[in-house]
Write an enzyme that holds these catalytic residues in place. Structure first.
Site, short mmCIF file in Angstrom:
data_model
loop_
_atom_site.label_atom_id
_atom_site.label_comp_id
_atom_site.label_asym_id
_atom_site.label_seq_id
_atom_site.Cartn_x
_atom_site.Cartn_y
_atom_site.Cartn_z
N ASP A 179 11.24 -3.14 4.75
CA ASP A 179 10.55 -1.64 4.22
C ASP A 179 9.49 -0.81 4.66
OD1 ASP A 179 9.31 -3.98 3.35
OD2 ASP A 179 8.75 -3.06 1.73
N GLU A 180 9.15 -0.81 5.73
CA GLU A 180 7.95 -0.62 5.86
C GLU A 180 7.70 -0.86 7.85
OE1 GLU A 180 5.50 -3.41 5.09
OE2 GLU A 180 3.31 -1.90 5.25
N ASP A 185 6.22 2.92 3.37
CA ASP A 185 6.70 2.08 2.76
C ASP A 185 7.11 2.38 1.45
OD1 ASP A 185 6.44 -0.57 1.72
OD2 ASP A 185 4.01 -0.57 1.39
#
Lengths: 377, 452
Positions: free
Chosen positions: B120-121, B26
């Site tokens: 983003d993860e 993350d």
């Protein structure tokens, strides 16, 4: 009003006129069936401002008159009566129906509030009932069912002299049938767009009487079509708006590959293979040399394939169809063999026609155009 | 040609793992971190990225802004009240996508089995014949190398968690934040999990947490003491059972590289309610085109069109129509979406519109009419029309704070703020020290937005 008639005559007449009664009428009187007794005959009529139906039959009329009763109830009663003469007698508030030992009393509806049926437009010509019913059924398979696109829910009737051309499309397939008829005037020219469901029903129920009289494009009212045969006549409102402009251009100008296959075998095969095609996912057909290979399903889903003998002329071609669209066309042909014409690309529409033998050229006057599916990039 | 809407994805079958081979990565305060990287003057200062209009919400708050109580999804007006000195920026999705691409590439270099959850993860399955050392130390080293590689390549930090299941890996990366790494040793899952509040479990939101609180359940450990039938009574069959399993750290969900998308949609909240039907139609048309573009670039076609409308009083309506066969033609999507709009009474104003496509397939039932007219290409996008539509529903967005601009004399910079016919620009980039601020007229011919 007082009259007497045969039970079967009554049941047929009432059943035919009651079939177009609205389930949820906008005004209560439209749920009624109107009975008019005059010298030696009785007529039964229904009307919902879209479709009207009227049957006139012979009867022993003792006392002429007019009355309006609940059509659904009368149809239920007529269907259930014993096979004996039926007697109607009516005063202003009720109708008494007697048949054998059975006796019904029905309240009347206010006949003065009932709309006048549209007059049947002047006759334009006659057509063989069986031929017309077959033709209408053949094109109706391609008609749209989406009421939001009303013009596509119609069958287009085009008349030029002796030639009648029927057409229907839901934008994914298009069916065209040509037939000849006996026009009232040799130079007649007319165009009408009729709700497909209504036309199918009228043609089917009128066909057994033999000749059907068509009436359309009259000067009195050009928003109506009339069909009449054997004492029955029906009118329908036409659909407003333009159908597919210049629809003939949709048929590809060139043919690269022609495949001829026995229809029954192909229909059975498509149905089998389509068992794995959930929600009308495509059935693929690959034609080459002397066979067609049908396939459906893929990847991790169930799959099916089957090879079938075919006479293929031209380069090999593979394409896919919604199985329902393909079957609708094949089943409408009514010939022992199908004649399929492809262009040089699997993305262009395919012309499906019937032939009586492998040597024959398509001549039946029926053409079914089907749009294949395409893999998304 | 798979006929159904779930293309087969690679996955590693459901099983209980013996090694901490599920990795969760993350990026820390993603959007804000990219802004601080590219805007040196904002480093170490609170930065809030999100919708800047009157109805905007916070997308990301930098770590400096979080002590003020600013959180994702908070109305922007509340964020401004809590942290008035923050930099409020509109977001530069081109820049975020570029960073995301680099991050995801790094993850795919580790394993073919990467399951992105957002820009983003992502989850990564390390136990896919890649010969990684899956001992706790091995995974720890791999995680540190990964974090370092991402920082070197993008200039921003990410946190990594690794464990024997997705739930634990995600909890671990949360514990690791910011800029850290936590590997849960196999066998110690319950020690980590049980002291934590139940809200850490997937599927426990405010409603479920409130129900469980009535039973005195606050931690995952409390939850593990509740018998399964009691949980099922309280929460229903599926939810009760799955929580019972999760409370025991039993989470066999595989990492799946292709999450079958079930639908694709776009929506927009307007700055003021829209009543003009012609404008609504134009907006629906543009959204239909946009959603079709997205669907087609993802290799899909779709059959069911859904129109979402939120009215002035927050009543949210959702109407769908289904085509006889799937399409990838924006004209067909637009036609249906407009028809759905016709059925909606918008006289009191529309706050939000959305157009979605579902029933996704990989084949298309083309239309005879379209084939004959041979105009597969719909009208090309018209930037001027787009601009007009935007201007009609959003307050002036010409110079959005945060956007990249370029001036013919001063070079590259970003919009610091605008108003009263003026726009203020700070001239700095990721590679310069904090730069000077200058103010121009909004229509200064020397100033232009710089392409992403």
């Amino acid at each position: 009003m007082k009259f007497r008639l045969d039970r079967d005559t009554l049941a047929d007449a009432v059943a035919w006129t009651a079939r177009s009664l609205p389930n949820r009428p906008t005004v209560p009187v439209l749920a009624g069936l109107r009975l008019d007794a005059s010298e030696g005959e009785v007529s039964f009529s229904s009307f919902d401002y879209e479709v009207s139906g009227k049957v006139t039959v012979d009867a022993e009329v003792a006392d002429p008159g007019t009355v309006l009763v609940s059509g659904k109830l009368l149809a239920d009663i007529a269907r259930s009566l014993p096979g004996k003469p039926v007697e109607f007698s009516a005063d202003s508030s009720k109708v008494v129906i007697t048949c054998g030992n059975a006796r019904f009393t029905l309240v009347t509806l206010p006949v003065e509030e009932y709309p006048n049926l549209p007059a049947l437009p002047a006759a334009s010509g006659t057509v063989d009932g069986t031929v017309f019913a077959e033709a209408v059924t053949q094109v109706a398979v391609a008609a749209g069912r989406d009421d939001m696109l009303p013009t596509l829910t119609g069958i287009r009737i085009e008349i030029e002299g002796e030639m009648v051309t029927l057409g229907a499309t839901d934008r994914y397939r298009l069916a065209v049938r040509e037939l000849t008829w006996n026009p009232g005037r040799p130079d007649i020219s007319a165009l009408a767009l009729v709700p497909a469901r209504t036309l199918v029903d009228a043609a089917k129920t009128l066909a057994p009487a033999g000749e059907i009289t068509l009436a359309l494009g009259g000067e009195a009212d050009d928003s109506l079509i009339g069909l009449a045969a054997g004492g029955r006549h029906t009118t329908s409102r036409l659909i407003d708006g333009e159908w597919v402009p210049n629809y003939r251009r949709l048929f590809p100008a060139e043919t690269a590959t022609v495949a001829k296959i026995e229809i029954d075998a192909l229909i059975d095969s498509v149905k089998r293979v389509a068992l794995v095609a959930e929600r009308n996912t495509p059935v693929r057909l690959a034609f080459d040399d002397n066979q067609v290979v049908l396939e459906a399903g893929s990847g991790e889903d169930a799959q099916a394939s089957e090879a079938l003998q075919a006479h293929v002329d031209g380069p090999a071609i593979a394409t896919g169809f919604n199985p329902t669209y393909l079957l609708d066309g094949l089943q409408a042909l009514g010939t022992p063999f199908v004649h399929m014409s492809f262009t040089d690309t699997p993305l262009k529409p395919v012309v499906v026609e019937g032939i009586d033998s492998l040597e024959a050229q398509p001549t039946s006057g029926y053409r079914y155009l089907a749009m294949p599916i395409r893999l998304s990039s | 040609m798979a006929g159904v809407n779930s293309p087969p994805g690679r996955e590693n079958g459901a099983r209980i793992r013996a090694t901490a081979s599920v990795l969760h990565l993350d990026v820390d305060a993603f959007f804000a971190a990219v802004e601080q990287r590219d805007k040196p003057s904002l480093r170490g200062r609170p930065v809030i990225v999100g919708g800047l209009g009157p109805r905007g919400v916070v997308s990301t708050a930098s770590y400096e802004a979080r002590p003020f109580g600013v959180r994702s999804a908070m109305p922007m007006s509340e964020a401004r009240a809590r942290c008035p000195n923050a930099a409020f920026l509109g977001g530069r999705f081109g820049a975020y996508r570029a960073v995301s691409g680099i991050v995801m590439d790094r993850l795919r270099a580790l394993s073919p089995l990467v399951e992105p959850l957002s820009l983003d993860e992502a989850f990564v399955d390390l136990d896919v014949d890649a010969g990684h050392d899956l001992s706790v130390d091995g995974v720890r080293q791999l995680g540190e190398r990964l974090r370092e590689a991402i920082h070197d390549a993008t200039g921003i930090t990410a946190s990594v968690g690794a464990a024997t299941s997705k739930t634990l890996a995600k909890i671990a990366s949360e514990e690791a934040k910011p800029d850290g790494l936590v590997v849960v040793e196999p066998g110690t899952e319950l020690d980590i999990l049980h002291p934590l509040p139940i809200r850490v479990l997937p599927g426990v939101g405010p409603a479920t947490a409130a129900r469980l609180a009535r039973l005195g359940v606050k931690t995952v450990g409390d939850l593990a003491l509740i018998a399964e039938p009691d949980l099922v009574d309280l929460l229903g069959d599926a939810h009760g059972r799955s929580l019972h399993q999760l409370a025991r750290a039993h989470d066999p969900r595989p990492v799946s590289s292709e999450r079958a998308s079930k639908s694709i949609s776009v929506e927009d909240t307007f700055d003021h309610d829209v009543t003009d039907r012609a404008l609504l139609s134009a907006l629906v048309t543009r959204m239909s085109e946009k959603v079709t573009d997205r669907m087609v670039s993802a290799g899909h076609s779709g059959r069911t069109i859904t129109l979402k409308v939120r009215l002035h009083d927050f009543t949210t309506l959702s109407r769908s129509a289904t085509l006889p066969g799937p399409t990838d033609d924006s004209r067909a999507v637009t036609r249906l979406a407009l028809r759905l709009l016709d059925e909606i009474d918008a006289t009191n104003g529309v706050r939000l519109l959305g157009v979605g496509v579902s029933g996704l397939s990989d084949w298309v039932q083309d239309d005879l009419f379209a084939a004959a007219t041979d105009t597969r290409e719909p009208a090309p996008p018209d930037p001027e029309l787009d601009r007009q539509l935007d201007a009609a529903v959003h307050t002036d967005q010409r110079w959005v704070p945060g956007m990249d601009v370029v001036h013919t004399q001063h070079g590259a910079g970003w919009v610091w703020g605008s108003g009263r016919g003026r726009v203020t620009v700070r001239f700095e980039t990721a590679d310069t020290p904090p730069g000077p601020v200058r103010t121009f007229a909004v229509d200064d011919a020397d100033l232009a937005p710089s392409p992403p």
